[in-house]
Design a protein around this motif. Structure first.
Motif, PDB file in Angstrom:
ATOM      1  N   HIS A 122       0.821  -1.705   5.095  1.00  0.00           N
ATOM      2  CA  HIS A 122       1.803  -2.711   4.684  1.00  0.00           C
ATOM      3  C   HIS A 122       1.372  -4.125   5.033  1.00  0.00           C
ATOM      4  N   GLU A 123       0.079  -4.341   5.283  1.00  0.00           N
ATOM      5  CA  GLU A 123      -0.377  -5.673   5.672  1.00  0.00           C
ATOM      6  C   GLU A 123      -0.142  -6.661   4.526  1.00  0.00           C
ATOM      7  N   GLY A 124       0.120  -7.886   4.924  1.00  0.00           N
ATOM      8  CA  GLY A 124       0.431  -8.924   3.956  1.00  0.00           C
ATOM      9  C   GLY A 124       1.913  -9.124   3.753  1.00  0.00           C
ATOM     10  N   LEU A 125       2.720  -8.202   4.289  1.00  0.00           N
ATOM     11  CA  LEU A 125       4.183  -8.302   4.162  1.00  0.00           C
ATOM     12  C   LEU A 125       4.789  -8.714   5.496  1.00  0.00           C
ATOM     13  N   GLU A 126       5.600  -9.731   5.482  1.00  0.00           N
ATOM     14  CA  GLU A 126       6.335 -10.175   6.675  1.00  0.00           C
ATOM     15  C   GLU A 126       7.748 -10.554   6.245  1.00  0.00           C
ATOM     16  N   PRO A 127       8.784 -10.103   6.984  1.00  0.00           N
ATOM     17  CA  PRO A 127       8.762  -9.388   8.250  1.00  0.00           C
ATOM     18  C   PRO A 127       8.372  -7.920   8.065  1.00  0.00           C
ATOM     19  N   ARG A 128       7.865  -7.335   9.163  1.00  0.00           N
ATOM     20  CA  ARG A 128       7.414  -5.958   9.113  1.00  0.00           C
ATOM     21  C   ARG A 128       8.019  -5.136  10.261  1.00  0.00           C
ATOM     22  N   ASP A 129       9.117  -5.616  10.843  1.00  0.00           N
ATOM     23  CA  ASP A 129       9.742  -4.894  11.953  1.00  0.00           C
ATOM     24  C   ASP A 129      10.797  -3.901  11.483  1.00  0.00           C
ATOM     25  N   ASN A 130      11.250  -4.044  10.259  1.00  0.00           N
ATOM     26  CA  ASN A 130      12.313  -3.196   9.706  1.00  0.00           C
ATOM     27  C   ASN A 130      12.009  -3.002   8.219  1.00  0.00           C
ATOM     28  N   TYR A 131      12.110  -1.753   7.750  1.00  0.00           N
ATOM     29  CA  TYR A 131      11.680  -1.491   6.376  1.00  0.00           C
ATOM     30  C   TYR A 131      12.591  -2.152   5.355  1.00  0.00           C
ATOM     31  N   PHE A 136      13.320  -6.340   1.205  1.00  0.00           N
ATOM     32  CA  PHE A 136      14.206  -7.344   0.598  1.00  0.00           C
ATOM     33  C   PHE A 136      13.869  -8.785   0.961  1.00  0.00           C
ATOM     34  N   LEU A 137      13.210  -9.011   2.087  1.00  0.00           N
ATOM     35  CA  LEU A 137      13.023 -10.381   2.541  1.00  0.00           C
ATOM     36  C   LEU A 137      11.565 -10.848   2.523  1.00  0.00           C
ATOM     37  N   ALA A 138      10.619  -9.934   2.473  1.00  0.00           N
ATOM     38  CA  ALA A 138       9.217 -10.337   2.529  1.00  0.00           C
ATOM     39  C   ALA A 138       8.767 -10.968   1.214  1.00  0.00           C
ATOM     40  N   PRO A 139       8.203 -12.175   1.251  1.00  0.00           N
ATOM     41  CA  PRO A 139       7.602 -12.734   0.038  1.00  0.00           C
ATOM     42  C   PRO A 139       6.482 -11.812  -0.450  1.00  0.00           C
ATOM     43  N   GLY A 140       6.457 -11.554  -1.727  1.00  0.00           N
ATOM     44  CA  GLY A 140       5.423 -10.685  -2.274  1.00  0.00           C
ATOM     45  C   GLY A 140       5.795  -9.220  -2.317  1.00  0.00           C
ATOM     46  N   ALA A 141       6.981  -8.849  -1.788  1.00  0.00           N
ATOM     47  CA  ALA A 141       7.358  -7.435  -1.761  1.00  0.00           C
ATOM     48  C   ALA A 141       7.485  -6.853  -3.171  1.00  0.00           C
ATOM     49  N   GLN A 204       4.216   4.022  -5.115  1.00  0.00           N
ATOM     50  CA  GLN A 204       3.110   3.286  -5.726  1.00  0.00           C
ATOM     51  C   GLN A 204       3.057   1.899  -5.090  1.00  0.00           C
ATOM     52  N   PHE A 205       1.926   1.577  -4.451  1.00  0.00           N
ATOM     53  CA  PHE A 205       1.740   0.274  -3.824  1.00  0.00           C
ATOM     54  C   PHE A 205       0.594  -0.459  -4.506  1.00  0.00           C
ATOM     55  N   GLN A 206       0.695  -1.791  -4.534  1.00  0.00           N
ATOM     56  CA  GLN A 206      -0.418  -2.635  -4.970  1.00  0.00           C
ATOM     57  C   GLN A 206      -0.874  -3.404  -3.741  1.00  0.00           C
ATOM     58  N   HIS A 207      -1.842  -2.838  -3.028  1.00  0.00           N
ATOM     59  CA  HIS A 207      -2.272  -3.368  -1.739  1.00  0.00           C
ATOM     60  C   HIS A 207      -3.212  -4.552  -1.940  1.00  0.00           C
ATOM     61  N   PRO A 208      -3.082  -5.611  -1.121  1.00  0.00           N
ATOM     62  CA  PRO A 208      -3.906  -6.805  -1.324  1.00  0.00           C
ATOM     63  C   PRO A 208      -5.403  -6.571  -1.140  1.00  0.00           C
ATOM     64  N   ARG A 209      -5.781  -5.565  -0.340  1.00  0.00           N
ATOM     65  CA  ARG A 209      -7.206  -5.320  -0.131  1.00  0.00           C
ATOM     66  C   ARG A 209      -7.667  -3.966  -0.658  1.00  0.00           C
ATOM     67  N   ALA A 210      -6.776  -2.981  -0.695  1.00  0.00           N
ATOM     68  CA  ALA A 210      -7.171  -1.635  -1.129  1.00  0.00           C
ATOM     69  C   ALA A 210      -6.879  -1.388  -2.600  1.00  0.00           C
ATOM     70  N   GLY A 211      -6.084  -2.280  -3.231  1.00  0.00           N
ATOM     71  CA  GLY A 211      -5.768  -2.101  -4.643  1.00  0.00           C
ATOM     72  C   GLY A 211      -4.614  -1.141  -4.863  1.00  0.00           C
ATOM     73  N   SER A 212      -4.608  -0.467  -6.010  1.00  0.00           N
ATOM     74  CA  SER A 212      -3.511   0.437  -6.387  1.00  0.00           C
ATOM     75  C   SER A 212      -3.559   1.715  -5.553  1.00  0.00           C
ATOM     76  N   LEU A 213      -2.421   2.072  -4.966  1.00  0.00           N
ATOM     77  CA  LEU A 213      -2.321   3.271  -4.125  1.00  0.00           C
ATOM     78  C   LEU A 213      -1.192   4.163  -4.628  1.00  0.00           C
ATOM     79  N   ALA A 214      -1.473   5.441  -4.799  1.00  0.00           N
ATOM     80  CA  ALA A 214      -0.464   6.446  -5.159  1.00  0.00           C
ATOM     81  C   ALA A 214      -0.305   7.375  -3.958  1.00  0.00           C
ATOM     82  N   LEU A 215       0.895   7.418  -3.400  1.00  0.00           N
ATOM     83  CA  LEU A 215       1.117   8.117  -2.139  1.00  0.00           C
ATOM     84  C   LEU A 215       2.328   9.037  -2.223  1.00  0.00           C
ATOM     85  N   ASN A 216       2.228  10.174  -1.555  1.00  0.00           N
ATOM     86  CA  ASN A 216       3.382  11.040  -1.346  1.00  0.00           C
ATOM     87  C   ASN A 216       3.906  10.789   0.059  1.00  0.00           C
TER      88      ASN A 216
END
Length: 257
Positions: A122-131, A136-141, A204-216
């Motif tokens: 979840h790097e690049g997202l702030e705040p990261r203390d609560n999901y 809802f509050l992280a720019p770029g979410a 489905q995540f679009q990670h800033p360094r790893a790219g597209s991620l499909a996760l269960n």
């Protein structure tokens, strides 16, 4: 509200008839449910709770939520209760031994702990203390979470379901005003009173360094922990497996706590 909710089947503990009312509070079935959720009905009999679950056609998540709401004189939760230092340390070691991204999350969706790969996921997202705050509050979410609209609804419904009988806790009292004030989407979804629980979900995540991620995403219950769960994110395809390996090898980026 399910179809036919105003009528419902004939149920033990309830008077029969089309306009049957709760024998405890003399309200219709749906109004009795609302009174419970709002804290205006605190001592329903077991028969009434069972009747409400059947009459309102509640699924497993909603039934558990209602039963938690109806606990007589439930003790107030202490933040961190059920996870003393020794157990938190044991779970920290468990997270560290996992080869997939993993988080320890409490009933208010606070991220209590994570392994290194879970933090990098979840790097690049702030705040990261609560999901919920992160979604809802992280720019770029909205760009990071590919299915953000669906995820946002699920996060709100999961927070309501997991808070359960601790809806009056000090932690939720601090978290809710912030989310309600800063996100119209959260405010609208919270007002819908939906509930959501999962054992496995697809992300489905679009990670800033790893790219597209499909996760269960697997949710692992921790009995006796006052609602703590481990969220483990397993790669759903070979491309994601390779991307996570690359992410493991990268130097982590620093972030605000």
């Amino acid at each position: 509200m399910p179809d036919g909710i105003g009528y419902g089947p004939n149920i033990t503990g309830w008077p029969r008839g089309r306009s049957a009312r709760c024998p405890d509070c003399d309200e219709t079935k749906w109004r009795c449910y609302v009174r419970l959720e709002q804290g205006r009905e605190r001592r329903p009999s077991p028969a009434v709770v069972k009747g409400l679950c059947r009459a309102l056609l509640l699924d497993a998540a909603a039934e558990r939520y209602l039963r938690e709401l109806s606990v007589v004189e439930a003790p107030q939760a202490v933040e961190g209760a059920g996870m003393d230092a020794d157990r938190l340390d044991a779970v920290h070691q468990l997270l560290g031994s996992m080869t997939v991204p993993a988080l320890l999350v409490n009933r208010w969706l606070d991220i209590v702990d994570s392994n290194a790969l879970g933090d990098r996921l979840h790097e690049g997202l702030e705040p990261r203390d609560n999901y919920a705050r992160m979604v809802f509050l992280a720019p770029g979410a909205r760009e990071f979470f590919t299915d953000w609209p669906e995820l946002a609804r699920c996060v709100v419904a999961a927070l309501r379901a997991q808070a359960g009988s601790e809806a009056g806790s000090a932690r939720l009292a601090r978290l809710l005003p912030e989310l309600l004030a800063h996100s119209e989407v959260f405010k609208a979804a919270w007002g819908e009173h939906h509930l959501y629980e999962k054992a496995i979900d697809h992300k489905q995540f679009q990670h800033p360094r790893a790219g597209s991620l499909a996760l269960n995403q697997h949710v692992l219950e921790l009995p006796g922990s006052e609602g703590h769960r481990i969220w483990a994110f397993h790669p759903a395809d070979d491309a994601t497996s390779k991307a996570l390996l690359r992410l493991t090898a990268l130097r982590p980026r620093r972030h605000a706590g």
